[in-house]
Enzyme design. Sequence first.
Site, PDB file in Angstrom:
ATOM      1  N   HIS A 125       0.815  -1.224   0.000  1.00  0.00           N
ATOM      2  CA  HIS A 125       0.000   0.000   0.000  1.00  0.00           C
ATOM      3  C   HIS A 125       0.849   1.275   0.000  1.00  0.00           C
ATOM      4  O   HIS A 125       0.335   2.357  -0.301  1.00  0.00           O
ATOM      5  CB  HIS A 125      -0.935   0.036   1.204  1.00  0.00           C
ATOM      6  CG  HIS A 125      -2.028  -0.975   1.160  1.00  0.00           C
ATOM      7  ND1 HIS A 125      -2.820  -1.171   0.061  1.00  0.00           N
ATOM      8  CD2 HIS A 125      -2.453  -1.857   2.100  1.00  0.00           C
ATOM      9  CE1 HIS A 125      -3.696  -2.134   0.305  1.00  0.00           C
ATOM     10  NE2 HIS A 125      -3.494  -2.568   1.533  1.00  0.00           N
ATOM     11  N   ASP A 160      -3.143 -10.318  -2.684  1.00  0.00           N
ATOM     12  CA  ASP A 160      -3.704  -9.833  -1.426  1.00  0.00           C
ATOM     13  C   ASP A 160      -5.167  -9.433  -1.652  1.00  0.00           C
ATOM     14  O   ASP A 160      -5.549  -9.039  -2.755  1.00  0.00           O
ATOM     15  CB  ASP A 160      -2.898  -8.619  -0.951  1.00  0.00           C
ATOM     16  CG  ASP A 160      -3.200  -8.196   0.467  1.00  0.00           C
ATOM     17  OD1 ASP A 160      -2.450  -8.583   1.376  1.00  0.00           O
ATOM     18  OD2 ASP A 160      -4.191  -7.474   0.666  1.00  0.00           O
ATOM     19  N   HIS A 162      -6.556  -6.836  -0.651  1.00  0.00           N
ATOM     20  CA  HIS A 162      -6.583  -5.396  -0.880  1.00  0.00           C
ATOM     21  C   HIS A 162      -5.742  -5.038  -2.105  1.00  0.00           C
ATOM     22  O   HIS A 162      -4.674  -5.608  -2.315  1.00  0.00           O
ATOM     23  CB  HIS A 162      -6.044  -4.638   0.341  1.00  0.00           C
ATOM     24  CG  HIS A 162      -6.782  -4.940   1.606  1.00  0.00           C
ATOM     25  ND1 HIS A 162      -6.316  -5.859   2.528  1.00  0.00           N
ATOM     26  CD2 HIS A 162      -7.946  -4.462   2.103  1.00  0.00           C
ATOM     27  CE1 HIS A 162      -7.165  -5.924   3.550  1.00  0.00           C
ATOM     28  NE2 HIS A 162      -8.162  -5.089   3.311  1.00  0.00           N
ATOM     29  N   ASP A 241      -5.150 -12.718   3.043  1.00  0.00           N
ATOM     30  CA  ASP A 241      -6.350 -12.196   3.669  1.00  0.00           C
ATOM     31  C   ASP A 241      -7.597 -12.341   2.802  1.00  0.00           C
ATOM     32  O   ASP A 241      -8.682 -11.913   3.204  1.00  0.00           O
ATOM     33  CB  ASP A 241      -6.166 -10.738   4.104  1.00  0.00           C
ATOM     34  CG  ASP A 241      -5.393  -9.897   3.115  1.00  0.00           C
ATOM     35  OD1 ASP A 241      -5.063 -10.394   2.015  1.00  0.00           O
ATOM     36  OD2 ASP A 241      -5.106  -8.725   3.437  1.00  0.00           O
TER      37      ASP A 241
END
Length: 303
Positions: A125, A160, A162, A241
């Site tokens: 991120h 991931d 995200h 995740d």
Amino acid sequence: MTALFTHPDFLLHETPPGHPESPARLARVSQILEDSELIDQVERIIPELASSEELARVHDRDFVDQITSLAPTTGLVRVDADTSMGPNSLNASRRAVGAAVSAVRQSLSGRHKRSFCVVRPPGHHAESAQSMGFCLFNSVAIAADYALDTVERVAVLDFDVHHGNGTVEMFADRPEVLVCSSFQFPFYPYRMQDIDRPNIVNTPLPAGTVGSSFRTAIEQNWTQPLDQHRPDLILVSAGFDAHAEDPLAQLQLQDEDFRWISQWIVDMAQTYAKGRVVSALEGGYDVNALARCSAIHLESLLN
């Protein structure tokens, strides 16, 4: 032989009480690997601390200086609403970068074609001038830039839950890097998800997506771009995740789906990149699912 990069510094990165990105994540991963036969099949390598010059490969120099100056001697400081630094966080993040860069060096030299960097904090991120989403510096992006000193083309594959907004932001206008990111949509970080570039492949997945749909989406979205790009090295942002047991998201992947994507990536590397894969741990917040899937991922990298 496959290499495993990890270090006690990663357990010393502190987060606030109750924060999902806790030292317990890595402790559980380390425990399951130590208790398995996999640990005898890898070479464990102690990663070095990345230099400021390495951090500044993809991050703005002023940003690197700012994060460095924020490091506290006691207590925690907030970098953003989700991201904190304690007294050991800067070293942990610099060592996470060092692990990914060292793994690339090992891969391109032929000593260890494949590596798994079991690190924290995560990195994907972090943008060129902003830390966010538990991430301080973008380890995989820095390692990708480092690889380009030696090879012409690299691919970053991010599964991931995200979106890998930081990696996309850094390489959107650098066609020598293919970035493929699968993620729950709409979902955090709500940015960089609509960038339209030939080298950026976004694969949004609705909440509730199960493994069969995930596998189909990966094959349909990533296979042709990889064939066209023909990377010399594949880097992986390995987040677990998207697992059905994870508390932060709503995708419904199971252990075997992570075995499938891990083996699929190894197969792509065998086809295009002389088998070279450098993977770094990103998310995964149910510690047991994270540990099981990390072991599965490492096992695939051994094949």
